[in-house]
Design an enzyme around this catalytic site. Structure first.
Site, PDB file in Angstrom:
ATOM      1  N   ASP A   6       0.818  -1.145   0.065  1.00  0.00           N
ATOM      2  CA  ASP A   6       0.088   0.041   0.183  1.00  0.00           C
ATOM      3  C   ASP A   6       0.802   1.317  -0.027  1.00  0.00           C
ATOM      4  OD1 ASP A   6      -2.537  -1.271   0.082  1.00  0.00           O
ATOM      5  OD2 ASP A   6      -2.657  -1.404   2.284  1.00  0.00           O
ATOM      6  N   ARG A  63       0.028   4.304  16.477  1.00  0.00           N
ATOM      7  CA  ARG A  63      -0.435   5.353  15.325  1.00  0.00           C
ATOM      8  C   ARG A  63       0.119   6.811  15.716  1.00  0.00           C
ATOM      9  NH1 ARG A  63       0.443   1.154  12.593  1.00  0.00           N
ATOM     10  NH2 ARG A  63      -1.138   0.290  11.353  1.00  0.00           N
ATOM     11  N   ASP A 116      -7.332   3.203  12.042  1.00  0.00           N
ATOM     12  CA  ASP A 116      -5.681   3.900  12.197  1.00  0.00           C
ATOM     13  C   ASP A 116      -5.580   5.260  11.296  1.00  0.00           C
ATOM     14  OD1 ASP A 116      -4.743   1.774  13.535  1.00  0.00           O
ATOM     15  OD2 ASP A 116      -4.287   0.539  11.749  1.00  0.00           O
ATOM     16  N   SER A 128      -4.204  -9.472   6.907  1.00  0.00           N
ATOM     17  CA  SER A 128      -3.517  -8.473   7.069  1.00  0.00           C
ATOM     18  C   SER A 128      -2.945  -8.445   8.492  1.00  0.00           C
ATOM     19  CB  SER A 128      -4.706  -7.320   7.040  1.00  0.00           C
ATOM     20  OG  SER A 128      -4.076  -6.176   7.568  1.00  0.00           O
TER      21      SER A 128
HETATM   22  N1  ARG Z   1      -8.696  -3.479  15.202  1.00  0.00           N
HETATM   23  C1  ARG Z   1      -7.156  -3.112  15.577  1.00  0.00           C
HETATM   24  C2  ARG Z   1      -7.199  -1.668  15.894  1.00  0.00           C
HETATM   25  O1  ARG Z   1      -7.909  -0.902  15.329  1.00  0.00           O
HETATM   26  C3  ARG Z   1      -6.114  -3.500  14.830  1.00  0.00           C
HETATM   27  C4  ARG Z   1      -6.083  -3.067  13.175  1.00  0.00           C
HETATM   28  C5  ARG Z   1      -4.841  -3.723  12.728  1.00  0.00           C
HETATM   29  N2  ARG Z   1      -4.627  -3.753  11.421  1.00  0.00           N
HETATM   30  C6  ARG Z   1      -4.134  -4.717  10.671  1.00  0.00           C
HETATM   31  N3  ARG Z   1      -3.671  -4.341   9.516  1.00  0.00           N
HETATM   32  N4  ARG Z   1      -4.380  -5.899  10.939  1.00  0.00           N
HETATM   33  O2  ARG Z   1      -6.239  -1.131  16.521  1.00  0.00           O
END
Ligand code: ARG
Length: 396
Positions: free
Chosen positions: A12, A93, A122, A174
């Site tokens: 990405d 983040r 995110d 992912s």
């Molecule tokens: N749901 C989790 C959060 O919002 C993890 C998101 C993680 N992303 C991934 N690419 N697995 O913090």
């Protein structure tokens, strides 16, 4: 135009570099940080970012800052989103966004960018941090703009443009990883009835195949901070790494949950966070020993709110600052040791001690050592039970 983008080295963000460069006729600066994920060398990342179209590349090792400024305060706060998620991805983040802004200011960039999708949490976490730290700067989110509908289309574009991508075969999940834990989504996991296949888990051993003998570890805390493992003082990164390794071996830290994203979507998430689970369990147990009942119960409310603040990307906010001050004060007596037994996916506290313990054996005991005044309970119950008596009479 100059744009700084948070660059992971994956598909990405590699494609995003080229897209931004062409669409905005911009000079792209890629920023990557080490937060304890499996990461390629800065040299390889730099080469890849530049082949994708970046003019410059910055690299930061943020592990120490991550532990000190993010992980420890969140552990002290006892923050677990919806009772379970130790917030590994959520915490990273604002940390990464802070790094991006630092570079953007140094480079006098016009805009900052990230590779998050338009339906996740995110994007919110990155952009709230950008807004807070540099309200004047423009934010561009290529994944919300471009027309690619699948990974395959992105791969096609990358090939066309000669953008190097690490894996050609698409991974079934992912995965987001850092020192505090791993988040796993997508593929077959999107069916919430489906048990996660073994290959979804990246580091933990399945409880079916863990050692037949339990392992005991002892964690030492000082004012809420973990400072030793098995009575050896170590720095916090080392302790997290060691506990991750031991916990993973015993199948600890697997979390399978349905969670509510900020944008309203329910999603099925798998986490692996052995160190976070073990440290939260031990830390909470020590608080039980040294907190009054009132403090313990009130702090639970703060933990819930704190977890939402972190999850919703409001890391930089006055409310969080205020809660941090409260939490810090609560940790004054959270010093001592907790002994934990690790066995087949279970993390069981079997011992706790503290110089500030409010536990008194002479009060708790049922032996002749007892010093509790049993007779005083009569008066206590008469007064505490007055309302019960009045209500009971009324019911008659
Ligand atoms: N749901 C989790 C959060 O919002 C993890 C998101 C993680 N992303 C991934 N690419 N697995 O913090």
């Amino acid at each position: 135009m100059k744009i700084v983008i948070a660059y992971s080295g994956g598909l990405d963000t590699s494609v995003a570099i080229r897209y931004l460069k062409e669409k905005y006729n911009a000079e792209i600066i890629a920023y990557t940080s080490n937060i304890g994920q499996k990461i390629e060398s800065p040299e390889i990342l730099e080469e890849r970012a530049k082949k994708a179209g970046a003019k410059k590349f910055y690299y930061d090792d943020l592990r120490e800052k991550f532990v000190k400024d993010y992980i420890i305060p969140t552990l002290k706060a006892g923050a677990l989103y919806q009772d379970k998620y130790p917030l590994a991805t959520s915490l990273s983040r604002p940390l990464i966004a802070e790094g991006v802004i630092k570079v953007a200011k140094k480079e006098k960039a016009d805009a900052v960018s990230h590779g998050c999708t338009g339906k996740g949490n995110d994007q919110v976490r990155f952009e709230l941090t950008f807004k807070y730290l540099a309200p004047e700067i423009k934010v561009i989110a290529p994944l919300r703009e471009w027309e690619f509908k699948s990974r395959e289309e992105e791969i096609e574009y990358a090939k066309e443009k000669g953008i190097p991508i690490s894996t050609t075969k698409t991974k079934p999940y992912s995965i987001d990883e850092n020192l505090w834990g791993i988040s796993i989504e997508c593929g077959i996991l999107e069916n919430p009835w489906q048990e996660p296949p073994e290959d979804a888990y990246q580091i933990t051993t399945s409880p079916e195949r863990t050692p037949e003998k339990p392992e005991y570890i002892e964690i030492g805390f000082e004012k809420g901070v973990f400072i030793s493992l098995n009575n050896k003082e170590m720095d916090q990164i080392k302790i997290i790494e060691k506990i991750t390794e031991i916990g993973a071996k015993h199948g600890i830290g697997r979390i399978d949950m349905i969670e509510d994203r900020l944008v309203g979507i329910k999603s099925r998430e798998i986490y692996e966070a052995p160190a976070a689970v073990i440290l939260h369990t031990a830390h909470n147990e020590l608080e039980k020993l040294v907190f009054s009942r009132d403090l313990y119960e009130f702090k639970k409310l703060v933990s819930i709110r704190y977890s939402q603040i972190v999850y919703f990307g409001q890391w930089f906010s006055h409310l969080k600052e205020c809660l941090d001050r409260f939490v810090e004060e609560t940790q004054k007596y959270v010093t001592g040791h907790v002994r934990v037994k690790l066995y087949k996916g279970n993390c069981i506290v079997v011992g706790r001690k503290s110089p500030y313990s409010l536990y008194k054996e002479e009060l708790a005991t049922y032996t002749e050592k007892d010093i509790f005044d049993h007779k005083a309970s009569k008066g206590f119950i008469d007064i505490f039970g007055l309302t019960s008596k009045l209500e009971g009479e009324r019911e008659k």
